[in-house]
Scaffold this motif. Structure first.
Motif: not given
Length: 50
Positions: A6-14, A16-17, A19-27
């Motif tokens: 099934k396709r992932i909605s734009k909001s879910k994709k955003r 997740r993206k 969250t990933w960016k926030r983790k990288s900024i913190a590290s």
């Protein structure tokens, strides 16, 4: 037989993206902070060989 995913909605994709960016900024900030404390010699909980 293979079933298409099934396709992932734009909001879910955003979400997740972001969250990933926030983790990288913190590290990144943590690494910069550690580098600064090592260069100044004000570190307390980090050991390394000279």
């Amino acid at each position: 037989m293979a079933v298409p995913k099934k396709r992932i909605s734009k909001s879910k994709k955003r979400i997740r993206k972001n969250t990933w960016k926030r983790k990288s900024i913190a590290s990144r900030l943590k690494a910069i902070s550690l580098g600064k404390s090592l260069s100044k010699g004000t570190f307390k909980s980090f050991f390394y060989k000279k």
